[in-house]
Design an enzyme around this catalytic site. Structure first.
Site, PDB file in Angstrom:
ATOM      1  CG  ASP A  19      24.455 -24.921  11.190  1.00  0.00           C
ATOM      2  OD1 ASP A  19      24.711 -23.897  10.529  1.00  0.00           O
ATOM      3  OD2 ASP A  19      23.293 -25.235  11.519  1.00  0.00           O
ATOM      4  CB  THR A  33      20.923 -29.351   0.550  1.00  0.00           C
ATOM      5  OG1 THR A  33      21.381 -30.527   1.253  1.00  0.00           O
ATOM      6  CG2 THR A  33      20.034 -29.764  -0.609  1.00  0.00           C
ATOM      7  CG  ASN A  67      25.065 -25.347   7.158  1.00  0.00           C
ATOM      8  OD1 ASN A  67      26.188 -24.937   6.857  1.00  0.00           O
ATOM      9  ND2 ASN A  67      24.886 -26.328   8.041  1.00  0.00           N
ATOM     10  CB  THR A 127      19.345 -25.527   3.808  1.00  0.00           C
ATOM     11  OG1 THR A 127      20.582 -25.610   4.550  1.00  0.00           O
ATOM     12  CG2 THR A 127      19.310 -26.623   2.748  1.00  0.00           C
ATOM     13  CB  SER A 128      19.671 -22.097   7.085  1.00  0.00           C
ATOM     14  OG  SER A 128      20.845 -22.819   7.445  1.00  0.00           O
ATOM     15  CB  THR A 151      15.683 -30.422  10.473  1.00  0.00           C
ATOM     16  OG1 THR A 151      15.085 -30.383  11.773  1.00  0.00           O
ATOM     17  CG2 THR A 151      15.019 -29.391   9.585  1.00  0.00           C
ATOM     18  N   GLY A 152      17.542 -32.074   8.549  1.00  0.00           N
ATOM     19  CA  GLY A 152      18.293 -32.149   7.292  1.00  0.00           C
ATOM     20  C   GLY A 152      17.908 -33.359   6.464  1.00  0.00           C
ATOM     21  CG  ASP A 153      18.720 -37.305   7.839  1.00  0.00           C
ATOM     22  OD1 ASP A 153      19.692 -36.974   7.128  1.00  0.00           O
ATOM     23  OD2 ASP A 153      18.837 -37.934   8.903  1.00  0.00           O
TER      24      ASP A 153
END
Length: 210
Positions: free
Chosen positions: A27, A53, A55, A91-92, A134-136
């Site tokens: 990330d 999913t 980032n 996701t971001s 958060t990812g889980d």
């Protein structure tokens, strides 16, 4: 490679098995995983995923494309679709207009209900703090809601993101212990069952990608 072997075995028994792949490669320009894992994910794992999913950083690693604009994002999502996943959720990515928000982009090749978008974005306010898990949580919620709403991805994503936001906001507001500063506070899941099962749906706006 174990994921590939197990999933291949499961799909021999049940071709409809759903696999949500959160790559967890890195990330913000930093690679967390071993470099040799990147091509394995790109060539072996992602093609088996039903939903993937990444980032922003992971999307660029998996597609070997640099993305910034909406057009570039859609191109990258199409590249991942071509590898196999029917649903791709970025996701971001940093909102180019403000540092106070991130954006989520979603795309699916699966047929959607007439009133649902197959490609859309959601702008999400940033929350201060570092959160572990958060990812889980996001992946688990997406799996559940996509199963419940197979032809309404925007509803599944909205519910998932609203749940995560409520839980993170409550966790941030309740965080006081300095001992947890390094790893981040434990997510307040037990304290927020309603946020998981019946999240508020008016927190964010679903927008078409233009």
């Amino acid at each position: 490679r174990a994921i590939v072997d197990v999933l291949s075995l499961l799909r021999k028994k049940n071709p409809g098995v759903t696999y949500v792949c959160d790559p967890v490669l890195g990330d913000n320009g930093t690679l967390y995983a071993k470099p040799e894992l990147v091509p394995i994910f790109r060539e072996k794992v992602v093609p088996l995923a039903t939903i993937v999913t990444p980032n922003h950083f992971e999307l660029e690693l998996l597609t070997e494309l640099k993305v910034k604009t909406s057009a570039e994002i859609l191109e990258a999502l199409s590249v991942l679709h071509a590898k196999g996943p029917e649903t791709v959720i970025l996701t971001s990515i940093v909102d180019g207009t403000t540092d106070d928000c991130i954006e989520l982009f979603a795309s699916t090749t699966k047929a959607q209900d007439p009133d649902c978008l197959s490609q859309f974005k959601i702008r999400i306010p940033r929350l201060d703090g570092y959160f572990t898990g958060t990812g889980d949580l996001t992946s688990a919620l997406l799996l559940a809601w996509c199963h419940k709403f197979p032809s309404r991805l925007q509803d599944a994503v909205t519910r998932s993101i609203c749940s995560v936001h409520v839980i993170l906001k409550d966790t941030a507001e309740s965080f006081t212990s300095k001992e947890e500063d390094i790893v981040g506070p434990e997510l307040r899941l037990v304290q927020n069952p309603k946020a998981i099962t019946d999240p508020p749906l008016d927190l964010f706006k679903v927008e078409p990608v233009t």
